[in-house]
Design a protein around this motif. Structure first.
Motif, PDB file in Angstrom:
ATOM      1  N   TYR A 181     -29.214   0.002 -15.687  1.00  0.00           N
ATOM      2  CA  TYR A 181     -27.798  -0.217 -15.462  1.00  0.00           C
ATOM      3  C   TYR A 181     -27.298  -1.500 -16.120  1.00  0.00           C
ATOM      4  N   ASP A 182     -28.201  -2.281 -16.750  1.00  0.00           N
ATOM      5  CA  ASP A 182     -27.788  -3.496 -17.433  1.00  0.00           C
ATOM      6  C   ASP A 182     -26.713  -3.173 -18.468  1.00  0.00           C
ATOM      7  N   GLY A 183     -25.797  -4.119 -18.653  1.00  0.00           N
ATOM      8  CA  GLY A 183     -24.827  -3.906 -19.711  1.00  0.00           C
ATOM      9  C   GLY A 183     -23.455  -4.435 -19.365  1.00  0.00           C
ATOM     10  N   ILE A 184     -22.501  -4.138 -20.250  1.00  0.00           N
ATOM     11  CA  ILE A 184     -21.135  -4.654 -20.155  1.00  0.00           C
ATOM     12  C   ILE A 184     -20.234  -3.636 -19.465  1.00  0.00           C
ATOM     13  N   ASP A 185     -19.320  -4.134 -18.668  1.00  0.00           N
ATOM     14  CA  ASP A 185     -18.319  -3.288 -18.024  1.00  0.00           C
ATOM     15  C   ASP A 185     -16.943  -3.892 -18.295  1.00  0.00           C
ATOM     16  N   LEU A 186     -16.015  -3.055 -18.774  1.00  0.00           N
ATOM     17  CA  LEU A 186     -14.645  -3.486 -19.047  1.00  0.00           C
ATOM     18  C   LEU A 186     -13.683  -2.643 -18.222  1.00  0.00           C
ATOM     19  N   SER A 187     -12.710  -3.281 -17.593  1.00  0.00           N
ATOM     20  CA  SER A 187     -11.724  -2.522 -16.831  1.00  0.00           C
ATOM     21  C   SER A 187     -10.323  -3.073 -17.072  1.00  0.00           C
ATOM     22  N   PHE A 188      -9.355  -2.172 -17.038  1.00  0.00           N
ATOM     23  CA  PHE A 188      -7.938  -2.494 -17.218  1.00  0.00           C
ATOM     24  C   PHE A 188      -7.200  -1.938 -16.001  1.00  0.00           C
ATOM     25  N   ASP A 189      -6.485  -2.816 -15.293  1.00  0.00           N
ATOM     26  CA  ASP A 189      -5.967  -2.460 -13.973  1.00  0.00           C
ATOM     27  C   ASP A 189      -4.459  -2.709 -13.871  1.00  0.00           C
ATOM     28  N   PRO A 190      -3.625  -1.753 -14.287  1.00  0.00           N
ATOM     29  CA  PRO A 190      -2.173  -1.905 -14.110  1.00  0.00           C
ATOM     30  C   PRO A 190      -1.772  -1.557 -12.672  1.00  0.00           C
ATOM     31  N   ALA A 191      -0.673  -2.148 -12.203  1.00  0.00           N
ATOM     32  CA  ALA A 191      -0.178  -1.866 -10.855  1.00  0.00           C
ATOM     33  C   ALA A 191       1.307  -2.203 -10.774  1.00  0.00           C
ATOM     34  N   TRP A 192       1.980  -1.534  -9.841  1.00  0.00           N
ATOM     35  CA  TRP A 192       3.383  -1.811  -9.554  1.00  0.00           C
ATOM     36  C   TRP A 192       3.603  -1.713  -8.059  1.00  0.00           C
ATOM     37  N   SER A 193       4.394  -2.620  -7.504  1.00  0.00           N
ATOM     38  CA  SER A 193       4.682  -2.562  -6.068  1.00  0.00           C
ATOM     39  C   SER A 193       6.102  -3.037  -5.805  1.00  0.00           C
ATOM     40  N   TYR A 194       6.674  -2.527  -4.729  1.00  0.00           N
ATOM     41  CA  TYR A 194       8.011  -2.916  -4.290  1.00  0.00           C
ATOM     42  C   TYR A 194       7.873  -3.522  -2.898  1.00  0.00           C
ATOM     43  N   ARG A 195       8.448  -4.711  -2.699  1.00  0.00           N
ATOM     44  CA  ARG A 195       8.350  -5.416  -1.424  1.00  0.00           C
ATOM     45  C   ARG A 195       9.696  -5.392  -0.708  1.00  0.00           C
ATOM     46  N   PHE A 196       9.690  -4.958   0.533  1.00  0.00           N
ATOM     47  CA  PHE A 196      10.914  -4.894   1.324  1.00  0.00           C
ATOM     48  C   PHE A 196      11.190  -6.239   1.978  1.00  0.00           C
ATOM     49  N   LYS A 197      12.448  -6.562   2.109  1.00  0.00           N
ATOM     50  CA  LYS A 197      12.847  -7.798   2.752  1.00  0.00           C
ATOM     51  C   LYS A 197      12.568  -7.735   4.247  1.00  0.00           C
ATOM     52  N   ALA A 198      11.968  -8.796   4.776  1.00  0.00           N
ATOM     53  CA  ALA A 198      11.660  -8.844   6.204  1.00  0.00           C
ATOM     54  C   ALA A 198      12.943  -9.013   7.009  1.00  0.00           C
ATOM     55  N   LYS A 199      13.069  -8.232   8.075  1.00  0.00           N
ATOM     56  CA  LYS A 199      14.243  -8.289   8.942  1.00  0.00           C
ATOM     57  C   LYS A 199      13.860  -8.911  10.282  1.00  0.00           C
ATOM     58  N   LYS A 200      14.703  -9.804  10.764  1.00  0.00           N
ATOM     59  CA  LYS A 200      14.444 -10.455  12.038  1.00  0.00           C
ATOM     60  C   LYS A 200      14.660  -9.487  13.202  1.00  0.00           C
ATOM     61  N   ARG A 201      13.833  -9.677  14.237  1.00  0.00           N
ATOM     62  CA  ARG A 201      13.946  -8.924  15.483  1.00  0.00           C
ATOM     63  C   ARG A 201      13.834  -7.411  15.292  1.00  0.00           C
ATOM     64  N   VAL A 202      13.134  -6.988  14.235  1.00  0.00           N
ATOM     65  CA  VAL A 202      12.824  -5.566  14.047  1.00  0.00           C
ATOM     66  C   VAL A 202      11.319  -5.408  14.244  1.00  0.00           C
ATOM     67  N   PRO A 203      10.862  -4.726  15.290  1.00  0.00           N
ATOM     68  CA  PRO A 203       9.427  -4.725  15.623  1.00  0.00           C
ATOM     69  C   PRO A 203       8.535  -4.036  14.597  1.00  0.00           C
ATOM     70  N   VAL A 204       9.046  -2.962  13.965  1.00  0.00           N
ATOM     71  CA  VAL A 204       8.249  -2.230  12.969  1.00  0.00           C
ATOM     72  C   VAL A 204       9.134  -1.981  11.754  1.00  0.00           C
ATOM     73  N   GLN A 205       8.643  -2.352  10.571  1.00  0.00           N
ATOM     74  CA  GLN A 205       9.446  -2.176   9.360  1.00  0.00           C
ATOM     75  C   GLN A 205       8.539  -2.060   8.146  1.00  0.00           C
ATOM     76  N   MET A 206       9.073  -1.466   7.078  1.00  0.00           N
ATOM     77  CA  MET A 206       8.310  -1.326   5.853  1.00  0.00           C
ATOM     78  C   MET A 206       8.040  -2.696   5.229  1.00  0.00           C
ATOM     79  N   LYS A 207       6.822  -2.871   4.752  1.00  0.00           N
ATOM     80  CA  LYS A 207       6.430  -4.111   4.071  1.00  0.00           C
ATOM     81  C   LYS A 207       6.434  -3.923   2.557  1.00  0.00           C
ATOM     82  N   SER A 208       5.783  -2.855   2.076  1.00  0.00           N
ATOM     83  CA  SER A 208       5.720  -2.622   0.627  1.00  0.00           C
ATOM     84  C   SER A 208       5.197  -1.218   0.354  1.00  0.00           C
ATOM     85  N   PHE A 209       5.425  -0.749  -0.865  1.00  0.00           N
ATOM     86  CA  PHE A 209       4.720   0.427  -1.363  1.00  0.00           C
ATOM     87  C   PHE A 209       4.520   0.249  -2.857  1.00  0.00           C
ATOM     88  N   GLY A 210       3.526   0.960  -3.388  1.00  0.00           N
ATOM     89  CA  GLY A 210       3.230   0.795  -4.802  1.00  0.00           C
ATOM     90  C   GLY A 210       2.174   1.759  -5.285  1.00  0.00           C
TER      91      GLY A 210
END
Length: 332
Positions: A181-210
């Motif tokens: 298994y000796d040898g070189i490993d190369l990886s390319f890792d693109p990603a995208w995510s959207y972060r939701f604005k935190a709302k006060k006094r809301v017990p459960v809310q979306m944080k992000s998806f991507g």
């Protein structure tokens, strides 16, 4: 001569006094600027297939780990060390455990919305109860190096008010002692995510998806161990409570094809191995206090192969108590 010697001695005492006073006066300023991040955890693990093979034997085990990252008084360069003890898990190849020691240096750099954190690291895996056989004796050794890896990691991202675009590049060289298994490993890792604005006094809310992606090229020295793999993984996260607790759910699909044909012992056919990987994972982080967290989660992994002895599944679950702290200058 005596007068000159006396003057020279007085001048030296004066210079030394000024130097010592300068160093002493600077100490509080220097001591206040460095930053230390450290963490410690204890994790209880369960695996449905500890050997990662068609036997699918289940096992539970405990993993303690500690680590630290040090930022000096000036400049962005940091040094890190991570230690994890899984030598007691001997029913699988050591390379599937976490490394016993992982050390590295890096430098977080930013310019406007652009971020890059190049890091160079070196990791060592060890094994216990290793049987060494010679012409005259047979003995068992502990803490024997089983694998070592040098890694260059270049994670890059563009950070906007609600979106993050990432593109990571990794290159590593693995020395898997006594294997192909000796040898070189190369990886390319693109990603995208959207972060939701935190709302006060809301017990459960979306944080992000991507969506995360990965293209992996493994150039192992053994021809039948070389492979290429593509993977895609959508995810979403939900925050709850007022202390920063959250839960995340993700799925993944990957296809891997090996470079050279091998023989299937059941069918006697010679073919290139093709693997399909399906999975889903859940992660939960509950903030007890600012630095103490309870974490839990699990992964379902389904593996299909056109080679009979490589067709198996593996599922895991864990519960972790983690202390994560930062001391010194404020982190960006």
């Amino acid at each position: 001569m005596q007068t000159h010697a006396k003057d020279w001695g007085c001048n030296m005492k004066h210079l030394l006094t000024v130097f010592v006073l300068s160093v002493v006066s600077a100490l509080p300023l220097v001591a206040a600027q460095p930053k230390l991040e450290y963490h410690a955890s204890i994790t209880g693990n369960y695996e449905s297939n500890i050997g990662q093979n068609i036997l699918e034997v289940a096992q539970g085990y405990v993993t303690p780990s500690v680590g630290a990252k040090w930022f000096p008084a000036h400049g962005p360069v940091y040094g890190k060390i991570d230690l994890s003890y899984e030598l007691h898990v001997q029913d699988r190849a050591p390379k599937y455990n976490d490394p016993l020691i992982d050390i590295g240096v890096g430098a977080p750099i930013r310019s406007g919305k652009f971020r890059i954190t190049p890091e160079l690291s070196y990791a060592l895996w060890y094994a216990n109860n290793v049987v060494l056989v010679s012409d005259s004796a047979r003995n068992v050794r502990n803490f024997v190096v089983a694998q070592r890896k040098a890694l260059i990691d270049l994670p890059m991202k563009l950070v906007f008010s609600r979106q993050v675009i990432e593109f990571g590049v990794k290159g590593s060289y693995t020395d898997d002692i006594g294997n192909e298994y000796d040898g070189i490993d190369l990886s390319f890792d693109p990603a995208w995510s959207y972060r939701f604005k935190a709302k006060k006094r809301v017990p459960v809310q979306m944080k992000s998806f991507g969506v995360d992606g990965s293209i992996d090229l493994n150039l192992a020295e053994g021809d039948t161990k070389k492979y290429s793999q593509g993977e895609i993984s959508p995810s979403l996260a939900v925050r709850f409570g007022s202390k920063g607790s959250y839960a995340s759910l993700s799925g993944n699909y990957a296809r891997r094809i090996y470079g050279s044909p091998i023989s299937d012992p059941q069918s006697s056919d010679s073919l290139k191995e093709l693997i399909s990987l399906f999975g889903a994972s859940l992660f939960l982080d509950i903030s007890v206090v600012s630095d103490l967290h309870i974490q839990a989660g699990g992964k379902l992994r389904f593996r299909n192969s056109n080679i009979s002895y490589d067709d198996w599944d593996r599922h895991t679950a864990f519960v972790r108590l983690k202390w994560d702290c930062s001391l010194g200058r404020d982190s960006d």
